[in-house]
Design an enzyme around this catalytic site. Structure first.
Site, PDB file in Angstrom:
ATOM      1  N   LYS A 156       0.841  -1.178   0.000  1.00 11.96           N
ATOM      2  CA  LYS A 156       0.000   0.000   0.000  1.00 11.96           C
ATOM      3  C   LYS A 156       0.890   1.247   0.000  1.00 11.96           C
ATOM      4  O   LYS A 156       2.060   1.152   0.378  1.00 11.96           O
ATOM      5  CB  LYS A 156      -0.962  -0.016   1.194  1.00 11.96           C
ATOM      6  CG  LYS A 156      -0.346   0.296   2.554  1.00 11.96           C
ATOM      7  CD  LYS A 156      -1.424   0.317   3.613  1.00 11.96           C
ATOM      8  CE  LYS A 156      -0.885   0.774   4.939  1.00 11.96           C
ATOM      9  NZ  LYS A 156      -0.675   2.194   5.058  1.00 11.96           N
ATOM     10  N   ASP A 185      -1.723  -6.324   2.851  1.00 11.64           N
ATOM     11  CA  ASP A 185      -2.089  -5.512   4.003  1.00 11.64           C
ATOM     12  C   ASP A 185      -1.618  -6.291   5.223  1.00 11.64           C
ATOM     13  O   ASP A 185      -2.208  -7.307   5.592  1.00 11.64           O
ATOM     14  CB  ASP A 185      -3.605  -5.291   4.064  1.00 11.64           C
ATOM     15  CG  ASP A 185      -4.037  -4.407   5.227  1.00 11.64           C
ATOM     16  OD1 ASP A 185      -3.222  -4.233   6.158  1.00 11.64           O
ATOM     17  OD2 ASP A 185      -5.166  -3.909   5.219  1.00 11.64           O
ATOM     18  N   HIS A 186      -0.523  -5.829   5.853  1.00 17.67           N
ATOM     19  CA  HIS A 186       0.120  -6.635   6.890  1.00 17.67           C
ATOM     20  C   HIS A 186      -0.802  -6.902   8.068  1.00 17.67           C
ATOM     21  O   HIS A 186      -0.622  -7.890   8.792  1.00 17.67           O
ATOM     22  CB  HIS A 186       1.416  -5.969   7.367  1.00 17.67           C
ATOM     23  CG  HIS A 186       1.217  -4.779   8.244  1.00 17.67           C
ATOM     24  ND1 HIS A 186       1.022  -3.506   7.742  1.00 17.67           N
ATOM     25  CD2 HIS A 186       1.172  -4.659   9.594  1.00 17.67           C
ATOM     26  CE1 HIS A 186       0.877  -2.665   8.739  1.00 17.67           C
ATOM     27  NE2 HIS A 186       0.967  -3.323   9.873  1.00 17.67           N
ATOM     28  N   LYS A 190      -1.794 -10.729  10.977  1.00 25.35           N
ATOM     29  CA  LYS A 190      -1.641 -10.852  12.424  1.00 25.35           C
ATOM     30  C   LYS A 190      -2.435 -12.040  12.953  1.00 25.35           C
ATOM     31  O   LYS A 190      -3.556 -12.300  12.518  1.00 25.35           O
ATOM     32  CB  LYS A 190      -2.084  -9.554  13.110  1.00 25.35           C
ATOM     33  CG  LYS A 190      -1.158  -8.362  12.814  1.00 25.35           C
ATOM     34  CD  LYS A 190      -1.604  -7.126  13.540  1.00 25.35           C
ATOM     35  CE  LYS A 190      -0.686  -5.943  13.235  1.00 25.35           C
ATOM     36  NZ  LYS A 190       0.672  -6.139  13.792  1.00 25.35           N
ATOM     37  N   HIS A 248      -6.632  -1.041   6.585  1.00 29.66           N
ATOM     38  CA  HIS A 248      -6.570  -1.911   7.764  1.00 29.66           C
ATOM     39  C   HIS A 248      -7.927  -2.106   8.431  1.00 29.66           C
ATOM     40  O   HIS A 248      -8.393  -3.228   8.632  1.00 29.66           O
ATOM     41  CB  HIS A 248      -5.598  -1.334   8.798  1.00 29.66           C
ATOM     42  CG  HIS A 248      -4.193  -1.200   8.316  1.00 29.66           C
ATOM     43  ND1 HIS A 248      -3.650  -2.016   7.356  1.00 29.66           N
ATOM     44  CD2 HIS A 248      -3.202  -0.344   8.670  1.00 29.66           C
ATOM     45  CE1 HIS A 248      -2.385  -1.676   7.143  1.00 29.66           C
ATOM     46  NE2 HIS A 248      -2.106  -0.661   7.924  1.00 29.66           N
ATOM     47  N   LYS A 348      -3.021   8.764  16.123  1.00 27.77           N
ATOM     48  CA  LYS A 348      -1.629   8.796  16.576  1.00 27.77           C
ATOM     49  C   LYS A 348      -1.527   9.633  17.844  1.00 27.77           C
ATOM     50  O   LYS A 348      -2.380  10.466  18.118  1.00 27.77           O
ATOM     51  CB  LYS A 348      -0.724   9.345  15.479  1.00 27.77           C
ATOM     52  CG  LYS A 348      -0.584   8.408  14.278  1.00 27.77           C
ATOM     53  CD  LYS A 348       0.482   8.877  13.318  1.00 27.77           C
ATOM     54  CE  LYS A 348       0.681   7.867  12.187  1.00 27.77           C
ATOM     55  NZ  LYS A 348       1.253   6.587  12.677  1.00 27.77           N
TER      56      LYS A 348
END
Length: 515
Positions: A156, A185-186, A190, A248, A348
């Site tokens: 991405k 998409d990491h 998971k 995500h 963030k």
């Protein structure tokens, strides 16, 4: 997803082989797969870059990266000596077609040496502006001319809006077949995210309750303590909406909300995910203020250290309109989820690093207990913690020990750390799937485009209107006050804020049950 079967002989070509992603994620992932005996018997990793390096210098760079970024720590010398002969460096120019012809000769020589046509995995760890040149030259030079064996992995961002996403997909599908394209998409790699599918479809206990009749609302939170660090220039063009929610969080929503697939085949899973994205009610431009909240962090304190505001970060404009926080309320217009709000939140410089999915069940319809007995009565809640905690928690009511019938909330916990202290990193799972040709956890072109379509009205409104109250939340907080108001209007509260005690909305529910 891993099946226990070793991959066929493979050649892995990393465009951007001297870059940060290769050092931090890709090489550590391949090395750990090698340690755990998942790599093919015969494999080669070729790092591409402009820098002039020999193989030994390149390997030493990667070894240093393993010390800092591998979950298994610094490599043992004997294991490293078995792994590093499979790693070589190839100096190239991404814009020069002659580099690709030279690379093709190198790959053909390996096939000849091994006596078999190896699978080929091309990983484009490069800036988006280089993707067109790389894909066209890979195609022109015949590097990936076997659709059954050759794959290309794209990082991405998949475009910057729907128009550019469509253009990128057209470029890729005009150059390769869709089954060759792996949009990574990491987050989907998971362990706890993957376990959503096992939890939902491997148990008869929860699936009958997984609908509007029993679930009050669902929350997905991805909170980060860090700021933009040294990525201010990139983040100015992205923001929380595009950087996190478009990919995500919407992909996690798909796994939570999808219908039961007929099988575990990749296309069946991906079809069900697209159904979810199509069912998400599109927010009209004039209603964005009712359904979406944005924020930008100011200076503050994180773990006892003073940190700067977003506009003071390197590479960020002093009057930036980029959001570092986004919270959105979505509805799905389908039979299963009609009327159930899905709250998505990311930001963030939040109070703590915390990623979780909260399934809030409806309260019991009638309280059997008297006032004192039902004082602590709460609705059932299922929490899937993604990081840094990795567990699944089910809250339910029990009798408090003693002579009186007094209720107390309790939890059943499945803790990943009790099962394995060395869970694979997300990239290990995804890279092995790519080597095996399993696209289950990768995004298809229509998924990408539908996800952009979902956020486009919000994106266009936010980009066309300056936020007059930026910065509007302090570093070390849980975001702007408007984010609380977004869900408080329905008597809900962000679950992360109340994981140690009953929330205000739950206490209101208790009061109603007492009456």
């Amino acid at each position: 997803m891993k099946t226990g079967k070793k991959a066929n002989p493979a050649i892995i070509v990393i465009f951007g082989g001297t870059g940060d992603l290769a050092k931090r994620k890709l090489i550590p992932a391949f090395y750990n797969l090698f340690l755990d005996d998942w790599m093919p018997e015969k494999f080669a990793i070729i790092g591409l870059g402009r820098t002039k390096l020999d193989d030994n210098n390149y390997r030493e760079r990667l070894k240093e990266g393993l010390k800092d970024f591998s979950r298994t720590g610094a490599p043992q010398q004997d294991t490293w000596e078995k792994f590093n002969p499979n790693v070589t460096y190839f100096q190239s120019n991404i814009d020069d077609v002659n580099s690709y012809h030279a690379l093709a000769e190198k790959l053909d020589a390996l096939d000849q040496e091994w006596g078999v046509r190896a699978n080929r995995l091309f990983y484009l760890s490069v800036a988006p502006k280089f993707i067109e040149a790389a894909t066209l030259h890979i195609n022109e030079s015949g590097l990936a001319n076997n659709p059954e064996q050759d794959r290309i992995v794209i990082e991405k961002p998949f475009g910057y809006n729907k128009e550019t996403a469509v253009a990128l997909n057209q470029l890729l599908t005009n150059t390769f077949q869709e089954n060759q394209i792996y949009r990574i998409d990491h987050y989907l790699g998971k362990e706890t995210v993957q376990n959503i599918l096992a939890f939902r479809f491997g148990n008869a206990l929860f699936e009958p309750l997984w609908n509007r009749n029993y679930i009050d609302y669902i929350q997905i939170t991805v909170a980060e303590q860090v700021g933009v660090e040294n990525r201010g220039g990139y983040y100015e063009g992205a923001g929380a909406l595009k950087d996190m929610i478009q990919n995500h969080l919407l992909q996690i929503l798909c796994m939570v909300a999808m219908e039961t697939p007929a099988s575990f085949r990749a296309e069946e899973i991906r079809n069900r995910k697209v159904d979810v994205l199509r069912a998400i009610r599109r927010i009209k431009p004039e209603e964005v203020g009712r359904y979406a909240v944005r924020g930008q962090y100011n200076e503050g304190w994180i773990e006892g250290k003073k940190v700067p505001g977003y506009r003071e970060e390197e590479g960020v404009s002093s009057d930036s309109n980029t959001e570092t926080f986004a919270a959105i309320k979505f509805y799905l217009d389908n039979w299963r989820w009609q009327g159930v709000p899905f709250y998505l939140r990311t930001g963030k410089r939040m109070q703590e690093k915390h990623s979780s999915i909260t399934i809030q069940f409806k309260a019991v319809p009638h309280s059997t207990f008297s006032n004192g007995q039902a004082e602590n009565l709460m609705a059932n809640r299922l929490t899937i913690n993604i990081q840094p905690q990795m567990d699944i928690r089910l809250r339910f009511m029990t009798k408090r020990p003693g002579l009186s019938m007094t209720l107390n909330p309790s939890e059943m916990i499945f803790d990943y750390d009790t099962c394995s202290t060395q869970s694979p990193e997300a990239y290990e799972t995804l890279l092995l799937d790519a080597l095996n040709g399993d696209a289950t956890l990768f995004m298809r072109s229509d998924q990408v485009e539908e996800a952009w379509d979902v956020i486009t009205p919000i994106q266009e409104v936010w980009e066309s209107r300056d936020s007059l109250d930026f910065p509007n939340y302090q570093s070390g907080s849980w975001g702007p006050e408007n984010a609380e108001a977004l869900i408080a209007s329905q008597g809900h509260v962000w679950a992360v804020n109340a994981h140690q005690k009953a929330s205000k909305s739950e206490k209101k529910t208790n009061d109603k049950l007492k009456k």
